[in-house]
Design a protein around this motif. Structure first.
Motif, PDB file in Angstrom:
ATOM      1  N   GLU A 159       0.618  -1.049   0.008  1.00  0.00           N
ATOM      2  CA  GLU A 159      -0.084  -0.085   0.025  1.00  0.00           C
ATOM      3  C   GLU A 159       0.921   1.383  -0.122  1.00  0.00           C
ATOM      4  O   GLU A 159       0.749   2.394  -0.682  1.00  0.00           O
ATOM      5  CB  GLU A 159      -1.032  -0.175   1.275  1.00  0.00           C
ATOM      6  N   ALA A 160       1.869   1.224   0.744  1.00  0.00           N
ATOM      7  CA  ALA A 160       2.827   2.381   0.760  1.00  0.00           C
ATOM      8  C   ALA A 160       3.410   2.441  -0.651  1.00  0.00           C
ATOM      9  O   ALA A 160       3.717   3.776  -1.183  1.00  0.00           O
ATOM     10  CB  ALA A 160       3.985   2.248   1.745  1.00  0.00           C
ATOM     11  N   ALA A 161       3.806   1.425  -1.177  1.00  0.00           N
ATOM     12  CA  ALA A 161       4.392   1.525  -2.590  1.00  0.00           C
ATOM     13  C   ALA A 161       3.263   2.035  -3.787  1.00  0.00           C
ATOM     14  O   ALA A 161       3.790   2.970  -4.408  1.00  0.00           O
ATOM     15  CB  ALA A 161       4.822   0.134  -3.376  1.00  0.00           C
ATOM     16  N   ARG A 162       2.071   1.694  -3.613  1.00  0.00           N
ATOM     17  CA  ARG A 162       1.056   2.152  -4.270  1.00  0.00           C
ATOM     18  C   ARG A 162       0.710   3.732  -4.223  1.00  0.00           C
ATOM     19  O   ARG A 162       0.577   4.337  -5.009  1.00  0.00           O
ATOM     20  CB  ARG A 162      -0.391   1.495  -4.157  1.00  0.00           C
ATOM     21  N   ALA A 163       0.936   4.111  -2.767  1.00  0.00           N
ATOM     22  CA  ALA A 163       0.946   5.591  -2.694  1.00  0.00           C
ATOM     23  C   ALA A 163       1.800   6.282  -3.273  1.00  0.00           C
ATOM     24  O   ALA A 163       1.804   7.427  -3.732  1.00  0.00           O
ATOM     25  CB  ALA A 163       0.982   5.713  -0.971  1.00  0.00           C
ATOM     26  N   ALA A 164       3.131   5.825  -3.117  1.00  0.00           N
ATOM     27  CA  ALA A 164       4.458   6.434  -3.860  1.00  0.00           C
ATOM     28  C   ALA A 164       4.176   6.849  -5.400  1.00  0.00           C
ATOM     29  O   ALA A 164       4.429   7.633  -6.068  1.00  0.00           O
ATOM     30  CB  ALA A 164       5.515   5.782  -3.594  1.00  0.00           C
ATOM     31  N   VAL A 165       3.483   5.607  -5.980  1.00  0.00           N
ATOM     32  CA  VAL A 165       3.208   5.709  -7.459  1.00  0.00           C
ATOM     33  C   VAL A 165       1.891   6.866  -7.622  1.00  0.00           C
ATOM     34  O   VAL A 165       2.010   7.717  -8.529  1.00  0.00           O
ATOM     35  CB  VAL A 165       2.501   4.378  -8.081  1.00  0.00           C
ATOM     36  N   ARG A 166       0.896   6.897  -6.553  1.00  0.00           N
ATOM     37  CA  ARG A 166       0.023   7.723  -6.753  1.00  0.00           C
ATOM     38  C   ARG A 166       0.590   9.389  -6.860  1.00  0.00           C
ATOM     39  O   ARG A 166       0.135  10.131  -7.571  1.00  0.00           O
ATOM     40  CB  ARG A 166      -1.135   7.763  -5.934  1.00  0.00           C
ATOM     41  N   HIS A 167       1.639   9.375  -5.740  1.00  0.00           N
ATOM     42  CA  HIS A 167       2.055  10.605  -5.621  1.00  0.00           C
ATOM     43  C   HIS A 167       3.076  11.380  -6.735  1.00  0.00           C
ATOM     44  O   HIS A 167       3.022  12.373  -7.088  1.00  0.00           O
ATOM     45  CB  HIS A 167       3.026  10.623  -4.241  1.00  0.00           C
ATOM     46  N   ALA A 168       3.300  10.196  -7.607  1.00  0.00           N
ATOM     47  CA  ALA A 168       4.346  10.720  -8.537  1.00  0.00           C
ATOM     48  C   ALA A 168       3.868  10.769 -10.014  1.00  0.00           C
ATOM     49  O   ALA A 168       4.358  11.236 -10.900  1.00  0.00           O
ATOM     50  CB  ALA A 168       5.386   9.663  -8.635  1.00  0.00           C
ATOM     51  N   LYS A 169       2.361  10.217 -10.149  1.00  0.00           N
ATOM     52  CA  LYS A 169       1.858  10.093 -11.542  1.00  0.00           C
ATOM     53  C   LYS A 169       0.662  10.935 -11.435  1.00  0.00           C
ATOM     54  O   LYS A 169       0.083  10.959 -10.493  1.00  0.00           O
ATOM     55  CB  LYS A 169       1.420   8.715 -11.821  1.00  0.00           C
ATOM     56  N   TYR A 170       0.382  11.494 -12.747  1.00  0.00           N
ATOM     57  CA  TYR A 170      -0.842  12.524 -13.152  1.00  0.00           C
ATOM     58  C   TYR A 170      -1.787  11.161 -13.119  1.00  0.00           C
ATOM     59  O   TYR A 170      -1.786  10.088 -13.801  1.00  0.00           O
ATOM     60  CB  TYR A 170      -0.696  13.200 -14.168  1.00  0.00           C
ATOM     61  N   PRO A 171      -3.331  11.799 -13.028  1.00  0.00           N
ATOM     62  CA  PRO A 171      -4.283  10.777 -13.115  1.00  0.00           C
ATOM     63  C   PRO A 171      -4.451  10.327 -14.898  1.00  0.00           C
ATOM     64  O   PRO A 171      -3.767  11.113 -15.588  1.00  0.00           O
ATOM     65  CB  PRO A 171      -5.447  11.520 -12.975  1.00  0.00           C
ATOM     66  N   PRO A 172      -4.862   8.981 -15.151  1.00  0.00           N
ATOM     67  CA  PRO A 172      -5.591   8.139 -14.299  1.00  0.00           C
ATOM     68  C   PRO A 172      -4.647   7.370 -13.512  1.00  0.00           C
ATOM     69  O   PRO A 172      -5.062   6.576 -12.702  1.00  0.00           O
ATOM     70  CB  PRO A 172      -6.387   7.387 -15.286  1.00  0.00           C
ATOM     71  N   GLN A 173      -3.280   7.490 -13.850  1.00  0.00           N
ATOM     72  CA  GLN A 173      -2.466   6.323 -12.934  1.00  0.00           C
ATOM     73  C   GLN A 173      -2.396   6.996 -11.582  1.00  0.00           C
ATOM     74  O   GLN A 173      -1.974   6.073 -10.613  1.00  0.00           O
ATOM     75  CB  GLN A 173      -1.165   6.192 -13.723  1.00  0.00           C
ATOM     76  N   GLY A 174      -2.384   8.151 -11.281  1.00  0.00           N
ATOM     77  CA  GLY A 174      -2.059   8.632  -9.832  1.00  0.00           C
ATOM     78  C   GLY A 174      -2.981   9.843  -9.759  1.00  0.00           C
ATOM     79  O   GLY A 174      -4.253  10.025 -10.103  1.00  0.00           O
ATOM     80  N   ARG A 175      -2.323  10.491  -8.501  1.00  0.00           N
ATOM     81  CA  ARG A 175      -3.020  11.623  -8.165  1.00  0.00           C
ATOM     82  C   ARG A 175      -2.220  12.883  -8.004  1.00  0.00           C
ATOM     83  O   ARG A 175      -2.300  13.797  -7.176  1.00  0.00           O
ATOM     84  CB  ARG A 175      -3.726  11.440  -6.713  1.00  0.00           C
ATOM     85  N   ARG A 176      -1.171  12.984  -8.881  1.00  0.00           N
ATOM     86  CA  ARG A 176      -0.115  14.185  -8.982  1.00  0.00           C
ATOM     87  C   ARG A 176      -1.068  15.294  -9.358  1.00  0.00           C
ATOM     88  O   ARG A 176      -1.662  15.254 -10.414  1.00  0.00           O
ATOM     89  CB  ARG A 176       1.077  13.855  -9.719  1.00  0.00           C
ATOM     90  N   SER A 177      -0.744  16.414  -8.575  1.00  0.00           N
ATOM     91  CA  SER A 177      -1.254  17.712  -8.869  1.00  0.00           C
ATOM     92  C   SER A 177      -0.593  18.360  -9.884  1.00  0.00           C
ATOM     93  O   SER A 177       0.526  18.456 -10.029  1.00  0.00           O
ATOM     94  CB  SER A 177      -1.599  18.494  -7.720  1.00  0.00           C
ATOM     95  N   TYR A 178      -1.409  18.861 -10.772  1.00  0.00           N
ATOM     96  CA  TYR A 178      -0.832  19.380 -12.028  1.00  0.00           C
ATOM     97  C   TYR A 178      -0.114  20.865 -11.576  1.00  0.00           C
ATOM     98  O   TYR A 178      -0.909  22.021 -11.408  1.00  0.00           O
ATOM     99  CB  TYR A 178      -1.873  19.755 -13.174  1.00  0.00           C
ATOM    100  N   GLY A 179       1.053  21.099 -11.751  1.00  0.00           N
ATOM    101  CA  GLY A 179       1.713  22.167 -11.432  1.00  0.00           C
ATOM    102  C   GLY A 179       3.033  22.013 -11.854  1.00  0.00           C
ATOM    103  O   GLY A 179       4.258  22.280 -10.905  1.00  0.00           O
ATOM    104  N   PRO A 180       3.605  21.768 -13.158  1.00  0.00           N
ATOM    105  CA  PRO A 180       4.986  21.240 -13.617  1.00  0.00           C
ATOM    106  C   PRO A 180       5.865  21.831 -13.460  1.00  0.00           C
ATOM    107  O   PRO A 180       7.104  21.372 -13.306  1.00  0.00           O
ATOM    108  CB  PRO A 180       4.578  20.549 -15.108  1.00  0.00           C
TER     109      PRO A 180
END
Length: 254
Positions: free
Chosen positions: A105-126
């Protein structure tokens, strides 16, 4: 440059980097000309905040194209949270090494933090990142390296599940914390290598110097970070002082 680096890591080519703790863009720029495949800025234990990460990545970009081979910047984030991961990537890092991963679950969270949707939840502010990869977020997702650290007893216990998490590109061993957690790491390193390679993923690890880096690669590790700037600076400065004192003693003796 970033795309080629990420491809090389994912395809398990031998890759060698260097670890930076000091908040010194001048030193980062100089080291980036030396031919290392990557320089990793350590936000977790290094002496730098966000400005140090940003300026260090700028410096690596400036020097990274001047050496015998291109050099990219990675960041070991301060923690596994969206702010740390997002800031490192927005500042232009080719990828992140995320510490203290205890389970899948912690690994999945790391991926979510690093990827933009739909793969993750990274906020757009590049910020700088868009200058280097363009505006296509699918391309950004595909060329962002996500490595997760195995350095705790729980991480080792769950390493097979962690290695199987989609979006995790690589495992990265923190050998010193792992040794603190479990003692002898010989069997643990073999288990980590097997778990990653069974999932066709590379494994990285720290090394104290070039000789140890060669040994790590020979053992089956796919990429190695030689560390690091402050320790090596002290060692080299001390060796010059010792030689100067030996010469002084020899001249007086004669």
């Amino acid at each position: 440059m970033i795309e080629d680096f990420v491809r090389r890591v994912r395809s398990r080519e031998a890759v060698v980097g260097y670890w930076l703790l000091a908040d010194s863009p001048v030193m980062a720029e100089r080291l980036a000309t030396g031919g290392y495949d990557y320089l990793c800025l350590d936000q977790q234990h290094g002496l730098m905040g966000y400005h140090g990460i940003r300026d260090g990545l700028l410096a690596i970009d400036a020097g990274g194209g001047l050496g015998p081979r291109p050099t990219v910047g990675l960041v070991r984030t301060a923690a596994n949270d969206p702010r740390c991961v997002g800031q490192a990537l927005d500042a232009g890092a080719a990828g992140v090494i995320v510490p203290m991963i205890d389970d899948a679950e912690a690994a999945r969270a790391a991926v979510r933090h690093a990827k933009y949707p739909p793969q993750g939840r990274r906020s757009y502010g590049p910020m700088r990142a868009e200058l280097r990869r363009g505006p296509d977020l699918a391309v950004v997702n595909d060329t962002t390296l996500v490595a997760v650290m195995i350095e705790t007893a729980s991480g080792l216990e769950h390493v097979e599940e962690i290695a199987a998490v989609p979006g995790v590109d690589a495992l990265y061993v923190g050998p010193y914390d792992l040794a603190l957690a479990i003692g002898d790491t010989e069997a643990a390193l073999k288990r980590i290598l097997l778990a990653a390679h069974d999932n066709e993923k590379p494994v990285g690890i720290h090394a104290d110097d070039g000789a140890m880096a060669a040994e790590r690669l020979a053992l089956g590790f796919d990429f190695v970070s030689i560390e690091g700037d402050l320790v090596h600076l002290e060692q080299v400065a001390q060796s010059h002082l010792d030689r100067a004192h030996r010469r002084e003693r020899n001249s007086h003796a004669s």
